[in-house]
Design a protein around this motif. Sequence first.
Motif, PDB file in Angstrom:
ATOM      1  N   ALA A 317     -41.065 -27.313  14.285  1.00  0.00           N
ATOM      2  CA  ALA A 317     -41.183 -27.546  12.834  1.00  0.00           C
ATOM      3  C   ALA A 317     -40.122 -26.672  11.705  1.00  0.00           C
ATOM      4  N   GLU A 318     -39.433 -25.693  12.680  1.00  0.00           N
ATOM      5  CA  GLU A 318     -38.471 -24.760  11.892  1.00  0.00           C
ATOM      6  C   GLU A 318     -37.138 -25.902  11.404  1.00  0.00           C
ATOM      7  N   SER A 319     -37.164 -27.157  12.093  1.00  0.00           N
ATOM      8  CA  SER A 319     -36.031 -28.090  11.795  1.00  0.00           C
ATOM      9  C   SER A 319     -36.408 -28.641  10.256  1.00  0.00           C
ATOM     10  N   VAL A 320     -37.402 -28.675  10.022  1.00  0.00           N
ATOM     11  CA  VAL A 320     -37.806 -29.301   8.811  1.00  0.00           C
ATOM     12  C   VAL A 320     -37.488 -28.013   7.656  1.00  0.00           C
ATOM     13  N   VAL A 321     -37.577 -26.884   7.805  1.00  0.00           N
ATOM     14  CA  VAL A 321     -37.183 -25.820   6.880  1.00  0.00           C
ATOM     15  C   VAL A 321     -35.791 -26.016   6.758  1.00  0.00           C
ATOM     16  N   LEU A 322     -35.185 -26.056   7.823  1.00  0.00           N
ATOM     17  CA  LEU A 322     -33.503 -26.313   7.767  1.00  0.00           C
ATOM     18  C   LEU A 322     -33.276 -27.249   6.677  1.00  0.00           C
ATOM     19  N   GLY A 323     -33.712 -28.376   7.108  1.00  0.00           N
ATOM     20  CA  GLY A 323     -33.539 -29.672   6.235  1.00  0.00           C
ATOM     21  C   GLY A 323     -33.748 -29.554   4.629  1.00  0.00           C
ATOM     22  N   LEU A 324     -35.012 -29.012   4.405  1.00  0.00           N
ATOM     23  CA  LEU A 324     -35.360 -28.523   3.127  1.00  0.00           C
ATOM     24  C   LEU A 324     -34.498 -27.476   2.441  1.00  0.00           C
ATOM     25  N   GLY A 325     -33.909 -26.828   3.391  1.00  0.00           N
ATOM     26  CA  GLY A 325     -32.949 -25.641   2.759  1.00  0.00           C
ATOM     27  C   GLY A 325     -31.807 -26.358   2.195  1.00  0.00           C
ATOM     28  N   ALA A 326     -31.297 -27.353   3.178  1.00  0.00           N
ATOM     29  CA  ALA A 326     -30.016 -27.790   2.790  1.00  0.00           C
ATOM     30  C   ALA A 326     -30.159 -28.598   1.323  1.00  0.00           C
ATOM     31  N   PHE A 327     -31.407 -29.352   1.289  1.00  0.00           N
ATOM     32  CA  PHE A 327     -31.666 -30.116  -0.052  1.00  0.00           C
ATOM     33  C   PHE A 327     -31.415 -28.946  -1.048  1.00  0.00           C
ATOM     34  N   HIS A 328     -32.369 -28.040  -0.940  1.00  0.00           N
ATOM     35  CA  HIS A 328     -32.443 -26.953  -2.087  1.00  0.00           C
ATOM     36  C   HIS A 328     -30.876 -26.245  -2.552  1.00  0.00           C
ATOM     37  N   ASP A 329     -29.998 -26.202  -1.372  1.00  0.00           N
ATOM     38  CA  ASP A 329     -28.665 -25.639  -1.671  1.00  0.00           C
ATOM     39  C   ASP A 329     -27.781 -26.786  -2.438  1.00  0.00           C
ATOM     40  N   VAL A 330     -27.953 -27.843  -2.135  1.00  0.00           N
ATOM     41  CA  VAL A 330     -27.353 -29.103  -2.732  1.00  0.00           C
ATOM     42  C   VAL A 330     -27.578 -29.365  -4.190  1.00  0.00           C
ATOM     43  N   LEU A 331     -28.918 -29.274  -4.259  1.00  0.00           N
ATOM     44  CA  LEU A 331     -29.480 -29.763  -5.822  1.00  0.00           C
ATOM     45  C   LEU A 331     -29.559 -28.509  -7.052  1.00  0.00           C
ATOM     46  N   THR A 332     -28.380 -27.817  -6.990  1.00  0.00           N
ATOM     47  CA  THR A 332     -28.249 -26.653  -7.824  1.00  0.00           C
ATOM     48  C   THR A 332     -28.678 -26.915  -9.339  1.00  0.00           C
ATOM     49  N   ASP A 333     -28.691 -28.348  -9.719  1.00  0.00           N
ATOM     50  CA  ASP A 333     -28.749 -28.534 -11.044  1.00  0.00           C
ATOM     51  C   ASP A 333     -30.337 -29.286 -11.513  1.00  0.00           C
ATOM     52  N   CYS A 334     -30.835 -29.066 -10.193  1.00  0.00           N
ATOM     53  CA  CYS A 334     -32.348 -29.953 -10.416  1.00  0.00           C
ATOM     54  C   CYS A 334     -33.514 -28.606 -10.171  1.00  0.00           C
ATOM     55  N   PRO A 335     -33.671 -28.226 -11.179  1.00  0.00           N
ATOM     56  CA  PRO A 335     -34.768 -26.977 -11.092  1.00  0.00           C
ATOM     57  C   PRO A 335     -36.000 -27.527 -10.424  1.00  0.00           C
ATOM     58  N   ARG A 336     -36.345 -28.819 -11.018  1.00  0.00           N
ATOM     59  CA  ARG A 336     -37.810 -29.179 -10.698  1.00  0.00           C
ATOM     60  C   ARG A 336     -37.832 -29.515  -9.473  1.00  0.00           C
ATOM     61  N   ALA A 337     -37.037 -30.161  -8.841  1.00  0.00           N
ATOM     62  CA  ALA A 337     -36.702 -30.610  -7.464  1.00  0.00           C
ATOM     63  C   ALA A 337     -36.564 -29.434  -6.706  1.00  0.00           C
ATOM     64  N   ARG A 338     -35.799 -28.396  -7.078  1.00  0.00           N
ATOM     65  CA  ARG A 338     -35.935 -27.336  -6.044  1.00  0.00           C
ATOM     66  C   ARG A 338     -37.329 -26.399  -5.951  1.00  0.00           C
ATOM     67  N   ALA A 339     -37.786 -26.701  -7.182  1.00  0.00           N
ATOM     68  CA  ALA A 339     -39.434 -25.940  -7.027  1.00  0.00           C
ATOM     69  C   ALA A 339     -40.158 -26.583  -5.998  1.00  0.00           C
ATOM     70  N   LEU A 340     -40.014 -28.075  -6.050  1.00  0.00           N
ATOM     71  CA  LEU A 340     -40.715 -28.782  -5.136  1.00  0.00           C
ATOM     72  C   LEU A 340     -40.256 -28.370  -3.549  1.00  0.00           C
ATOM     73  N   LEU A 341     -39.034 -28.282  -3.569  1.00  0.00           N
ATOM     74  CA  LEU A 341     -38.669 -27.903  -2.219  1.00  0.00           C
ATOM     75  C   LEU A 341     -38.996 -26.809  -1.726  1.00  0.00           C
ATOM     76  N   THR A 342     -38.999 -25.631  -2.362  1.00  0.00           N
ATOM     77  CA  THR A 342     -39.570 -24.458  -2.313  1.00  0.00           C
ATOM     78  C   THR A 342     -40.901 -24.502  -1.782  1.00  0.00           C
ATOM     79  N   GLU A 343     -41.944 -25.373  -2.288  1.00  0.00           N
ATOM     80  CA  GLU A 343     -43.303 -25.555  -1.959  1.00  0.00           C
ATOM     81  C   GLU A 343     -43.312 -26.160  -0.744  1.00  0.00           C
TER      82      GLU A 343
END
Length: 367
Positions: A317-343
Amino acid sequence: MVTSGDIVVTQNLEAVGGRYLDLIGRADEYGAVDLVVRLIDEGVPAEDVLLKVVAPGQRRVGELWASNEWSVAREHGATAVSERAVAAVSGRVRPAPTRGRVAVACADGEYHALPTRIMAEVLRLRGWHVDFLGASVPGPHLITHLHQTGPDVVALGCTLTTRLPRAHATIAACQAVGIPVLAGGAGFGADGRFARLLGADAWAPTADAAADRLAAGLPSFPAAHDGPDDAAVHLGGAEYAYLTRHRADLLARVMDTLREAYAPMGGYSARQLERTAEDLGHIADFLIAAMYVHDAVLFTDFVTWTCQVLVARKVPAESVVLGLGAFHDVLTDCPRARALLTEGVAAAQACCSRSSQPAGQRTETSV
């Protein structure tokens, strides 16, 4: 009890369902069709055959695939046989229409047609004149059909929540030409909350419930907002539009970010890279859908399910954490999306804590 060849029919359709699952699991089309036809010939109501034999069998197929007990090929074969079995029931029992006309269709982009087909057949058995239009019906073409045939209602099926934005467009278009919409399928939420949010006139959790709702006159949902357009104002938003418009570019950037953050990707085969891109695409699509309806649970439920599916395939399941983290790093101008990714990361980490799968093991899917 009635005996027919090697088939014993009793009031216990659950036992018959086990036989049916075995047949579709072996892609035995003739055997499965013979079983459902014999059940009907021996007095089992056709609706019970559909809802107590075929539908539970198909749900079990999905569970067996998710737990990695059945391959994709076996799941596809079983589904194809179930589609044939439903067609056989339809051909065996042909009641004359005594009610109004219903156009039954899957939402645009929704290719899981079997649940919607079963709903169509139950409505037909209850006396409705049914036009079953199949999988992934584009909204404009559905509207053309409505103009040509003039049904009393549209029954719209949606299995995946990623299809909700398109389902919303279809619901609005149908209502704009004066045709109410009954929503059904897991994509609208187990409690129908997304059907309500998108403005459907009614929702039903099962095929028989849909038939009951139509027989009662298709009641509307209670008003959940002040004005007719109030709900629509809160759907989507700027970040949703950005993610939708730039999906392909964002996925390419996420892949690049992953390569930098996770060195083993340098040794991935072409197949592994392709599967990784597919997995990231699913994350993007569920993130976009959650952004559209402003529902974090939609996204975290998907993350949890994905982790369970991957762990069953010996992918940590750690592989999913890596993928979500990559999205979080890329979407720097999308605070709502980053909040969802954090959850989503929190949900994936919870799965990690419940899994004892060693982090170094990987199979086909490899983020």
